[in-house]
Design a protein around this motif. Structure first.
Motif, PDB file in Angstrom:
ATOM      1  N   ASP A  83       3.114  29.293  -2.983  1.00  0.00           N
ATOM      2  CA  ASP A  83       1.926  28.600  -2.498  1.00  0.00           C
ATOM      3  C   ASP A  83       1.472  27.515  -3.468  1.00  0.00           C
ATOM      4  O   ASP A  83       1.059  26.427  -3.066  1.00  0.00           O
ATOM      5  N   TYR A  84       1.572  27.814  -4.765  1.00  0.00           N
ATOM      6  CA  TYR A  84       1.171  26.809  -5.756  1.00  0.00           C
ATOM      7  C   TYR A  84       2.138  25.631  -5.721  1.00  0.00           C
ATOM      8  O   TYR A  84       1.752  24.484  -5.937  1.00  0.00           O
ATOM      9  N   GLY A  85       3.393  25.901  -5.409  1.00  0.00           N
ATOM     10  CA  GLY A  85       4.362  24.815  -5.268  1.00  0.00           C
ATOM     11  C   GLY A  85       4.018  23.904  -4.110  1.00  0.00           C
ATOM     12  O   GLY A  85       4.126  22.677  -4.201  1.00  0.00           O
ATOM     13  N   VAL A  86       3.574  24.487  -2.991  1.00  0.00           N
ATOM     14  CA  VAL A  86       3.160  23.685  -1.824  1.00  0.00           C
ATOM     15  C   VAL A  86       1.950  22.827  -2.183  1.00  0.00           C
ATOM     16  O   VAL A  86       1.877  21.645  -1.822  1.00  0.00           O
ATOM     17  N   LEU A  87       0.988  23.410  -2.880  1.00  0.00           N
ATOM     18  CA  LEU A  87      -0.209  22.677  -3.286  1.00  0.00           C
ATOM     19  C   LEU A  87       0.158  21.486  -4.154  1.00  0.00           C
ATOM     20  O   LEU A  87      -0.380  20.380  -3.987  1.00  0.00           O
ATOM     21  N   THR A  88       1.088  21.685  -5.066  1.00  0.00           N
ATOM     22  CA  THR A  88       1.533  20.598  -5.932  1.00  0.00           C
ATOM     23  C   THR A  88       2.196  19.488  -5.131  1.00  0.00           C
ATOM     24  O   THR A  88       1.957  18.297  -5.366  1.00  0.00           O
ATOM     25  N   ASN A  89       3.027  19.856  -4.166  1.00  0.00           N
ATOM     26  CA  ASN A  89       3.685  18.857  -3.337  1.00  0.00           C
ATOM     27  C   ASN A  89       2.691  18.066  -2.500  1.00  0.00           C
ATOM     28  O   ASN A  89       2.876  16.868  -2.252  1.00  0.00           O
ATOM     29  N   TYR A  90       1.623  18.725  -2.065  1.00  0.00           N
ATOM     30  CA  TYR A  90       0.614  18.021  -1.278  1.00  0.00           C
ATOM     31  C   TYR A  90      -0.112  16.985  -2.140  1.00  0.00           C
ATOM     32  O   TYR A  90      -0.360  15.861  -1.697  1.00  0.00           O
ATOM     33  N   ASN A  91      -0.427  17.359  -3.369  1.00  0.00           N
ATOM     34  CA  ASN A  91      -1.054  16.401  -4.283  1.00  0.00           C
ATOM     35  C   ASN A  91      -0.122  15.230  -4.568  1.00  0.00           C
ATOM     36  O   ASN A  91      -0.582  14.089  -4.737  1.00  0.00           O
ATOM     37  N   SER A  92       1.174  15.507  -4.589  1.00  0.00           N
ATOM     38  CA  SER A  92       2.160  14.436  -4.777  1.00  0.00           C
ATOM     39  C   SER A  92       2.104  13.466  -3.605  1.00  0.00           C
ATOM     40  O   SER A  92       2.167  12.240  -3.789  1.00  0.00           O
ATOM     41  N   LEU A  93       1.998  14.011  -2.403  1.00  0.00           N
ATOM     42  CA  LEU A  93       1.954  13.188  -1.197  1.00  0.00           C
ATOM     43  C   LEU A  93       0.737  12.266  -1.208  1.00  0.00           C
ATOM     44  O   LEU A  93       0.831  11.080  -0.869  1.00  0.00           O
ATOM     45  N   ILE A  94      -0.407  12.787  -1.610  1.00  0.00           N
ATOM     46  CA  ILE A  94      -1.625  11.981  -1.679  1.00  0.00           C
ATOM     47  C   ILE A  94      -1.468  10.869  -2.717  1.00  0.00           C
ATOM     48  O   ILE A  94      -1.850   9.710  -2.475  1.00  0.00           O
ATOM     49  N   SER A  95      -0.894  11.204  -3.869  1.00  0.00           N
ATOM     50  CA  SER A  95      -0.721  10.216  -4.930  1.00  0.00           C
ATOM     51  C   SER A  95       0.188   9.075  -4.491  1.00  0.00           C
ATOM     52  O   SER A  95      -0.008   7.923  -4.895  1.00  0.00           O
ATOM     53  N   ILE A  96       1.183   9.389  -3.673  1.00  0.00           N
ATOM     54  CA  ILE A  96       2.108   8.360  -3.197  1.00  0.00           C
ATOM     55  C   ILE A  96       1.421   7.417  -2.222  1.00  0.00           C
ATOM     56  O   ILE A  96       1.633   6.191  -2.260  1.00  0.00           O
ATOM     57  N   ILE A  97       0.559   7.920  -1.359  1.00  0.00           N
ATOM     58  CA  ILE A  97      -0.049   7.086  -0.325  1.00  0.00           C
ATOM     59  C   ILE A  97      -1.248   6.291  -0.833  1.00  0.00           C
ATOM     60  O   ILE A  97      -1.598   5.245  -0.262  1.00  0.00           O
ATOM     61  N   ILE A  98      -1.890   6.723  -1.906  1.00  0.00           N
ATOM     62  CA  ILE A  98      -3.099   6.055  -2.412  1.00  0.00           C
ATOM     63  C   ILE A  98      -2.912   4.548  -2.644  1.00  0.00           C
ATOM     64  O   ILE A  98      -3.723   3.749  -2.173  1.00  0.00           O
ATOM     65  N   PRO A  99      -1.873   4.081  -3.359  1.00  0.00           N
ATOM     66  CA  PRO A  99      -1.747   2.633  -3.585  1.00  0.00           C
ATOM     67  C   PRO A  99      -1.472   1.837  -2.316  1.00  0.00           C
ATOM     68  O   PRO A  99      -1.869   0.673  -2.215  1.00  0.00           O
ATOM     69  N   PHE A 100      -0.805   2.443  -1.333  1.00  0.00           N
ATOM     70  CA  PHE A 100      -0.537   1.749  -0.079  1.00  0.00           C
ATOM     71  C   PHE A 100      -1.820   1.531   0.722  1.00  0.00           C
ATOM     72  O   PHE A 100      -1.977   0.509   1.394  1.00  0.00           O
ATOM     73  N   VAL A 101      -2.710   2.482   0.661  1.00  0.00           N
ATOM     74  CA  VAL A 101      -3.956   2.386   1.426  1.00  0.00           C
ATOM     75  C   VAL A 101      -4.930   1.394   0.797  1.00  0.00           C
ATOM     76  O   VAL A 101      -5.630   0.670   1.499  1.00  0.00           O
ATOM     77  N   SER A 102      -4.966   1.336  -0.515  1.00  0.00           N
ATOM     78  CA  SER A 102      -6.009   0.553  -1.208  1.00  0.00           C
ATOM     79  C   SER A 102      -5.541  -0.767  -1.798  1.00  0.00           C
ATOM     80  O   SER A 102      -6.367  -1.618  -2.132  1.00  0.00           O
ATOM     81  N   PHE A 103      -4.238  -0.963  -1.945  1.00  0.00           N
ATOM     82  CA  PHE A 103      -3.720  -2.124  -2.679  1.00  0.00           C
ATOM     83  C   PHE A 103      -4.370  -2.212  -4.056  1.00  0.00           C
ATOM     84  O   PHE A 103      -4.544  -3.295  -4.604  1.00  0.00           O
ATOM     85  N   ASN A 104      -4.770  -1.061  -4.598  1.00  0.00           N
ATOM     86  CA  ASN A 104      -5.334  -0.967  -5.941  1.00  0.00           C
ATOM     87  C   ASN A 104      -6.564  -1.855  -6.120  1.00  0.00           C
ATOM     88  O   ASN A 104      -6.715  -2.562  -7.120  1.00  0.00           O
ATOM     89  N   LEU A 105      -7.459  -1.794  -5.119  1.00  0.00           N
ATOM     90  CA  LEU A 105      -8.697  -2.574  -5.168  1.00  0.00           C
ATOM     91  C   LEU A 105      -9.510  -2.252  -6.408  1.00  0.00           C
ATOM     92  O   LEU A 105     -10.153  -3.129  -6.996  1.00  0.00           O
ATOM     93  N   MET A 106      -9.504  -0.989  -6.839  1.00  0.00           N
ATOM     94  CA  MET A 106     -10.306  -0.600  -8.007  1.00  0.00           C
ATOM     95  C   MET A 106      -9.861  -1.314  -9.277  1.00  0.00           C
ATOM     96  O   MET A 106     -10.649  -1.459 -10.217  1.00  0.00           O
ATOM     97  N   SER A 107      -8.611  -1.778  -9.316  1.00  0.00           N
ATOM     98  CA  SER A 107      -8.118  -2.514 -10.492  1.00  0.00           C
ATOM     99  C   SER A 107      -8.431  -3.999 -10.397  1.00  0.00           C
ATOM    100  O   SER A 107      -8.893  -4.614 -11.366  1.00  0.00           O
TER     101      SER A 107
END
Length: 421
Positions: free
Chosen positions: A41-65
């Motif tokens: 279960d902890y492995g699944v949780l880690t993979n989900y956090n990986s998925l979010i980290s991958i999509i974050i720059p595509f959604v925002s184009f790094n506006l915060m930077s």
């Protein structure tokens, strides 16, 4: 002027302390997760956090930077820039949500995350982006206390929700995922409220702002993805060759070692505004101070890493017995994050000069090297090989970035007179 009585130290102290407190809170959640979640279960949780980290720059184009550069260089239309960026994020969120919806089955097979959670990943990533946009603004405005309180309160909300869902409702990894989504969702609403109160949300969409966002932020997508690959390729490869259980053990060791990453990231969040303002001034004395602080940091972060590693057995005594093998990984992971912190100290020059395409090249190259090492070492040495590969990748990234930064901004790196001041 005494270094330890300077305004810089006091400013860094406020940011660092608030971030360390905030960063310490997830470690309070770690014993709860390891005692109540199976390693799978902890492995699944880690993979989900990986998925979010991958999509974050595509959604925002790094506006915060990019908005940090707009702010520090006093370019006109700051509110219009933020508003145009947020509308762009909304459009990208809808687009990628549809993409995830039609590929939910494949992503679920790859990560082990249930399809119904995969579908909403883009929205979760957007919540995080909105929160980070407000915090980036407050960092540049030097609103240290507001920044610290906001981060700490949001994390406490996440911890509270996760505790209730996991213990009272007997949820597994879903409890942690829902807690992350709800806390960031609430945080995003509060962030929008604060930006509105500050007059930063206006009905003034301008394509020139979107063009700058894309020009500045697009090269940062491979940069962020490269860093994400370094952070998460090991976990996906371990899942493939060793199984979710081994990934769960590795992820716990990784999270403990990541304490160094949380510490150096806290320092970096205070460091960026200081360096931006120093470079803008063009003052040679300020440049000398920046270099002096950088060298001091290099030494300090290594010493802190060694001391932290010596304390590792104490930390693991609070975790479940199934995760004890993760102790052997902490040294490699901690050193990796120390090198990552050193990389951040010198990568700031690329962001200020808006030469983000160069740093993207370095990140992509480093990520490719990391993937090669991970696929080579995991089948031979298991998750220990993955930890060593990750450390090596961060070290290479630091060296390449520092070397290339010499051509971006002229700094007195070889001027040893800085130690006399």
């Amino acid at each position: 002027m005494n270094l330890f009585k300077s305004k810089l130290v006091k400013s860094l102290g406020i940011y660092t302390i608030s971030n360390v407190i905030n960063s310490a809170i997830p470690f309070l959640l770690l014993p709860l997760l390891t005692q109540n979640l199976a390693t799978d279960d902890y492995g699944v949780l880690t993979n989900y956090n990986s998925l979010i980290s991958i999509i974050i720059p595509f959604v925002s184009f790094n506006l915060m930077s990019s908005l940090q550069v707009i702010y520090i260089k006093n370019r006109p239309g700051f509110a219009s820039y933020i508003s145009s960026g947020l509308l762009t994020i909304l459009a990208l969120t809808l687009f990628f949500s549809a993409l995830f919806y039609f590929n939910a089955s494949n992503l679920a097979k790859l990560t082990g995350v249930p399809e119904e959670l995969v579908i909403f990943t883009t929205f979760y990533a957007t919540y995080q982006n909105i929160v980070e946009i407000l915090l980036s603004i407050w960092r540049m405005e030097e609103k240290a206390w507001g920044y610290g309180v906001f981060r700490i309160v949001r994390t406490i909300v996440e911890l509270s929700i996760a505790t209730v869902l996991i213990i009272s409702f007997n949820l597994s990894f879903e409890g942690s995922i829902y807690a992350l989504a709800y806390s960031y969702g609430i945080g995003a609403i509060v962030a929008i409220f604060f930006m509105y109160r500050q007059g930063l949300l206006v009905w003034d969409f301008q394509w020139k702002h979107v063009k700058h966002l894309v020009t500045y932020g697009a090269p940062l997508i491979p940069h962020v993805l490269g860093s994400t690959l370094i952070m998460y390729t090991d976990k996906l490869v371990i899942t493939k060759y060793e199984g979710l259980s081994s990934n769960g053990i590795y992820s716990v060791g990784f999270m403990v070692g990541q304490a160094i990453g949380l510490l150096q990231n806290s320092f970096n969040q205070a460091w960026v505004p200081y360096v931006f303002k120093g470079l803008k001034s063009g003052n040679e004395v300020v440049k000398q101070k920046i270099v002096k602080w950088t060298y001091i940091y290099f030494i300090a972060i290594i010493l802190v890493t060694v001391v932290f590693y010596l304390c590792t057995p104490i930390i693991f005594s609070f975790l479940g017995k199934a995760y004890q093998d993760g102790i052997a990984l902490v040294l490699w992971i901690s050193l990796g994050f120390a090198f990552n912190g050193m990389y951040k100290m010198v990568s700031v020059y690329f962001f200020y000069t808006e030469k983000t395409n160069y740093i993207a090249i370095i990140s992509i190259f480093t990520a490719v090297v990391n993937v090669f090492f991970v696929f080579w070492m995991v089948p031979k040495y298991g998750y220990t090989g993955a930890a060593i590969a990750t450390m090596t990748a961060f070290f290479i990234q630091f060296l390449l970035t520092w070397a290339w930064s010499l051509r971006i901004v002229s700094m007195p790196w070889g001027n040893w007179k800085i130690w006399k001041n």
